[in-house]
Design an enzyme around this catalytic site. Structure first.
Site, PDB file in Angstrom:
ATOM      1  N   PHE A 123      21.025  20.839  53.744  1.00  8.88           N
ATOM      2  CA  PHE A 123      21.287  19.543  53.122  1.00  8.88           C
ATOM      3  C   PHE A 123      22.782  19.286  53.163  1.00  8.88           C
ATOM      4  O   PHE A 123      23.575  20.201  53.399  1.00  8.88           O
ATOM      5  CB  PHE A 123      20.781  19.568  51.669  1.00  8.88           C
ATOM      6  N   GLN A 236      26.701   6.623  43.160  1.00  6.44           N
ATOM      7  CA  GLN A 236      26.443   7.140  44.506  1.00  6.44           C
ATOM      8  C   GLN A 236      25.720   6.116  45.379  1.00  6.44           C
ATOM      9  O   GLN A 236      24.718   5.541  44.960  1.00  6.44           O
ATOM     10  CB  GLN A 236      25.601   8.419  44.436  1.00  6.44           C
ATOM     11  N   HIS A 238      23.699   6.002  48.736  1.00  5.50           N
ATOM     12  CA  HIS A 238      23.026   6.874  49.703  1.00  5.50           C
ATOM     13  C   HIS A 238      23.241   6.287  51.091  1.00  5.50           C
ATOM     14  O   HIS A 238      23.099   5.087  51.282  1.00  5.50           O
ATOM     15  CB  HIS A 238      21.532   6.965  49.375  1.00  5.50           C
ATOM     16  N   LEU A 248      14.488   4.520  49.964  1.00  2.50           N
ATOM     17  CA  LEU A 248      15.195   5.728  50.378  1.00  2.50           C
ATOM     18  C   LEU A 248      14.600   6.340  51.644  1.00  2.50           C
ATOM     19  O   LEU A 248      13.391   6.495  51.777  1.00  2.50           O
ATOM     20  CB  LEU A 248      15.116   6.746  49.238  1.00  2.50           C
ATOM     21  N   GLU A 251      17.722  12.376  52.821  1.00  2.97           N
ATOM     22  CA  GLU A 251      18.728  13.179  53.504  1.00  2.97           C
ATOM     23  C   GLU A 251      18.065  14.274  54.340  1.00  2.97           C
ATOM     24  O   GLU A 251      18.639  14.778  55.306  1.00  2.97           O
ATOM     25  CB  GLU A 251      19.637  13.813  52.443  1.00  2.97           C
ATOM     26  N   ARG A 282      27.230  12.787  50.798  1.00  2.00           N
ATOM     27  CA  ARG A 282      26.775  11.397  50.871  1.00  2.00           C
ATOM     28  C   ARG A 282      27.901  10.374  50.805  1.00  2.00           C
ATOM     29  O   ARG A 282      27.848   9.349  51.485  1.00  2.00           O
ATOM     30  CB  ARG A 282      25.787  11.138  49.731  1.00  2.00           C
ATOM     31  N   HIS A 347      22.204   4.575  44.870  1.00  2.00           N
ATOM     32  CA  HIS A 347      21.160   5.591  44.807  1.00  2.00           C
ATOM     33  C   HIS A 347      21.152   6.370  43.498  1.00  2.00           C
ATOM     34  O   HIS A 347      20.094   6.716  42.982  1.00  2.00           O
ATOM     35  CB  HIS A 347      21.339   6.566  45.972  1.00  2.00           C
ATOM     36  N   ARG A 382      27.493  13.462  43.802  1.00  2.00           N
ATOM     37  CA  ARG A 382      26.443  14.466  43.681  1.00  2.00           C
ATOM     38  C   ARG A 382      25.977  14.930  45.058  1.00  2.00           C
ATOM     39  O   ARG A 382      25.835  14.123  45.975  1.00  2.00           O
ATOM     40  CB  ARG A 382      25.245  13.887  42.919  1.00  2.00           C
TER      41      ARG A 382
END
Lengths: 569, 286
Positions: A123, A236, A238, A248, A251, A282, A347, A382
């Site tokens: 990730f 955040q 995304h 969404l 990721e 991100r 996000h 994050r």
């Protein structure tokens, strides 16, 4: 006159998502009388939409054997642009392996390695394949698992109740007031401990991946109860949300090897994160995409492409079946055969109600955990896979702390609850009887566009000042909001109006905190202050409610294990 | 395009079909059309919503007589997406509509209607609770995960994908006439636990629904599988559970896979939608 029922529980948990349910299980196991209150059935909570996974240094995956909680902590702190409190991050990462194993022992069907152990995928911003997952439906699987466990404990759930206020006297919380959506009655809930687990404030933004219910209700409740809100400017975006609906696209799509392509069909991430490429954190990938679009290398000045075609149907069906279905349902595209259009979208809310690692806040008896809280483990940005982890780790810890707290206090007095009930009755009655000169959705749409355009991926003083002016005007228009119907059953127009009041309050704290911070850090990217400024701004922003005015005060960051350094990927 | 929406007001018990003009454009879903109506035309319209991305299961409604998630149903594609369902005689006479310029939106049948498109899920979740849908771990858990083969994961995923939206329950003719039938979603969930190799190897799970209102009430119309937005096949789970009970010698009656023993409607239902009369539907205690 309708009756106004009064209830009493040891512990009341506002929100039925992962954090709320995990906390409820903890308190219920300790033998306390627990109630969960949620404006939707718990299975409809936004946790269900989480896709990619949950981080824990299990060291299962090939190449991940040397992973440790300490490396997880370093990645998290670096990902946060060093704004996270390192003691809280340590708690998060130390607890992570046990949290994942516990979920597995509750029956969660995690995806597996050939030998039957939990599989882990790479990730963004992570040094090892650390993200445990259930295909690309991790949140769905975890939420259903915890709800099932709640059924096993006969957990009391008040679903479709909207909490309108907290009962706080002398800096102690003793319950809350909630509207039963099914029949429009107001209920009073007395409790020795109350947990806010209401999720984020994403829906103050246009182009959000969030569920429509994510209106920042918990932050607004705390704000009105006199609590500050921490680090609200850190929102955040995304990198990959589906163009058109902003649903969404996990990721995990890049974790499994997906490419980002501009209109020249080049993997542009090489210009922004030479090593990590598509798997940079991100904030960096979102800015890269937005930059490509802004300089004219996007499509229709709106999006870039996410290309998974080289992964093959078999891998996609096994690892990413959910986003294949989403692309088909909502973009009419089969990502096995063609790239899909993506753009950055709001996000996650890094900011929230300031809380300790046991969920406690500045008000005794009031706790906060999950996305509505700011512990702060995410700092300015994050990492993917850390939000599901946060819900489980801090949900459990808050549940345990509430048990201690509830055992130490007597049952709350009835008077504050009755007074709060009378106050809320009057407030709702005023709203219902007001003549309508404004529609909720007109103000809300303007709010969302303003936040997206003036407080989005890139920010500068001029635009933010203009945005603040618009927000002030929107607040003045609130007085004209009326409800077209007085119906008592499922009066969703009333709920939308109540949500909107809180959304405007929360939006102002985001705006003021963003304008105040004269640097770029993590998700807060200012074109007029493009560099990080550790000398002056390695601090949390605390937005205080001073008689309706927002005042920003700084709070030091807990640095310890990891020295603050430049952030490169 | 005209959105023809069934309304129910519990305060008066009145039922009506309201017509709202909407302009279909690519990407416009039934859910966004309902929001358009609520926000711009009539804010007394009630319907459930949350994720708008087909994962939370809030917004299942009847669109052109087929249970679907409003959020993933495109307005301009409703007519062309043929879903063949076995007829459900408990639904009575359908409300007429012209699919060429009308989209008919009604609450899920086989649920009490609370208000407009909002239905009461309590019966649905009572069956869910009755199956005891919580994992029973084996004794002696260690601080590591229980092993599970990838092939077993694949089989379990077929059923863990269920989002409890109620579409299958609404599409099932048996649910319409048998108030005690657990229904496809609950039985699929039970089968998921029965199949989990991590649970103690006994037959307690399949035995749980070894009763006339459980596995044995299904008549294999297979409407459940046809309408499931997540591709879950409850009918296959039910068939497999019956076969296992038969192998164990525990089947109460000979297994019949295909029957079409459809009876006339028995309950007091509003013609065309299958829920109880408005008076009863408005009373949550019924």
């Amino acid at each position: 006159m309708q009756p106004h029922p009064l209830h009493s529980h040891d512990v009341v948990i506002v929100g039925g998502g992962l954090t709320g349910l995990r906390a409820a299980l903890e308190a219920s196991r300790a033998g306390l009388d627990v109630a969960v209150i949620s404006k939707v059935h718990p299975l409809r909570s936004h946790s269900v939409a989480a896709q990619g996974g949950i981080n824990a240094a299990l060291g299962n995956a090939p190449g991940g054997e040397d992973d440790t909680w300490g490396k997880h902590a370093f990645d998290t702190v670096k990902g946060s642009d060093f704004l996270a409190d390192q003691d809280a991050v340590e708690t998060l990462c130390r607890d992570a392996p046990a949290a994942v194993v516990e979920l597995e022992h509750m029956g969660t069907v995690f995806s597996r390695l050939p030998d039957g152990r939990i599989a882990q995928r790479p990730f963004g911003g992570a040094g090892f394949p650390r993200t445990c997952y259930c295909a690309d439906r991790t949140g769905h699987n975890l939420l259903h698992t915890l709800f099932e466990q709640g059924v096993g404990r006969r957990l009391k759930v008040y679903d479709e109740y909207f909490v309108t206020s907290l009962v706080v006297t002398d800096k102690r919380c003793s319950g809350c007031i909630a509207l039963d959506l099914s029949d429009g009655t107001l209920h009073g809930f007395a409790a020795k401990a109350v947990l806010l687990a209401t999720g984020g404030y994403g829906r103050i933004y246009a182009r959000s991946t969030n569920a429509l219910i994510n209106t920042g209700d918990g932050a607004a409740l705390a704000w009105r109860a006199g609590l500050p809100l921490e680090d609200m400017e850190f929102v955040q975006f995304h990198p990959t949300t589906l163009y058109g609906t902003n649903i969404l696209i996990s990721e995990a799509a890049r974790g499994e090897g997906g490419y980002l392509l501009n209109s020249r069909r080049e993997r542009f991430m090489k210009r922004y994160a030479e090593q990590a490429m598509e798997l940079a954190p991100r904030d960096i990938v979102a800015r890269a995409i937005q930059t490509e679009i802004d300089v004219g290398r996007g499509f229709k000045n709106e999006y870039v492409l996410l290309d998974l075609t080289h992964l093959g149907a078999e891998r996609i069906n096994e690892r990413l079946p959910g986003i294949r279905q989403i692309a088909r349902d909502f973009a009419g595209a089969d990502l096995v055969r063609e790239p899909i259009p993506v753009q950055p979208g709001q996000h996650y809310s890094m900011g929230g109600v300031p809380a300790e690692t046991d969920g406690s806040t500045l008000v005794r008896g009031l706790f906060a955990a999950g996305e509505c809280a700011c512990v702060s483990v995410h700092g300015a940005n994050r990492l993917g896979g850390n939000s599901l982890l946060e819900t489980i780790v801090f949900g459990r810890r808050a549940g345990a702390a509430m048990v201690e707290s509830a055992r130490a206090v007597p049952a709350p007095a009835a008077e504050p609850l009755e007074a709060a009930l009378a106050q809320e009755l009057a407030r709702i009655d005023r709203l219902l009887s007001r003549e309508r000169t404004e529609r909720v959705n007109n103000i809300r749409d303007d709010l969302m566009m303003t936040m997206f355009e003036m407080f989005g991926v890139f920010r500068d003083e001029a635009r933010m000042r203009e945005g603040l002016g618009i927000l002030t005007h929107l607040k003045s228009r609130l007085d004209g909001v009326g409800i077209g119907t007085r119906q008592s059953s499922y009066n969703q127009a009333l709920v939308a109006a109540l949500e909107l009041e809180g959304m405007l309050e929360v939006a102002e704290t985001v705006a003021r905190s963003a304008l105040n911070r004269l640097e770029s850090r993590g998700s807060h990217a200012r074109t007029d202050f493009p560099a990080r400024d550790d000398a002056n701004w390695l601090v949390h922003s605390m937005a205080w409610n001073r008689g309706g005015q927002v005042e920003i005060v700084h709070k030091p960051v807990a640095v310890g294990m990891f020295p603050v350094e430049a952030r490169q990927y | 395009m005209v959105l023809k929406v069934r309304r129910f007001d519990p305060s008066t018990g009145s039922v009506s079909y309201d017509h709202f003009d909407v302009k279909p454009k690519p990407g416009l879903t039934v859910l966004s059309a309902l929001f358009y109506v609520q926000e711009r035309i009539d804010d007394s319209l009630s319907f459930r919503y949350s994720c708008r991305g087909a994962v939370c299961g809030s917004c299942a409604v009847l669109v052109n007589r087929v249970p679907r998630l409003a959020c993933r149903t495109q307005l301009d594609a409703v007519g062309s997406e043929a879903v063949e369902l076995k007829p459900d005689p408990t639904l009575g006479e359908p409300e007429p509509f012209n699919p060429r310029h009308e989209i008919l939106v009604e609450p899920l049948p086989h649920f009490h209607v609370l208000k407009d498109l909002v239905v009461d899920f309590r019966r649905f979740f009572r069956f869910y609770e009755a199956l005891e849908p919580f994992f029973r771990p084996p004794e002696g858990l260690l601080d590591r995960e229980l092993r599970l083969e990838p092939a077993a994961v694949k089989e379990l995923e077929t059923y863990t994908n269920c989002i409890q939206c109620g579409a299958c329950f609404a599409a099932c003719p048996v649910c319409g006439r048998n108030q005690g039938y657990w229904g496809p979603a609950a039985l699929a969930k039970l089968y998921r636990f029965a199949q989990d190799p991590r649970e103690p190897a006994d037959d307690a799970r399949v035995e749980k629904a070894n009763r006339p209102d459980g596995w044995w009430a299904c008549e294999f119309f297979a409407n459940c599988r046809a309408v499931c937005p997540k591709g879950v096949p409850p009918n296959l789970a039910i068939g497999a559970a019956r076969r296992r009970l038969q192998e164990l010698g525990r089947a109460p009656v000979p297994v019949q896979e295909e029957t079409s023993n459809v009876q006339a409607p028995t309950s007091n239902q509003v013609p065309g939608t299958g829920e109880q009369s408005p008076q009863e539907a408005g009373n949550p205690n019924v």
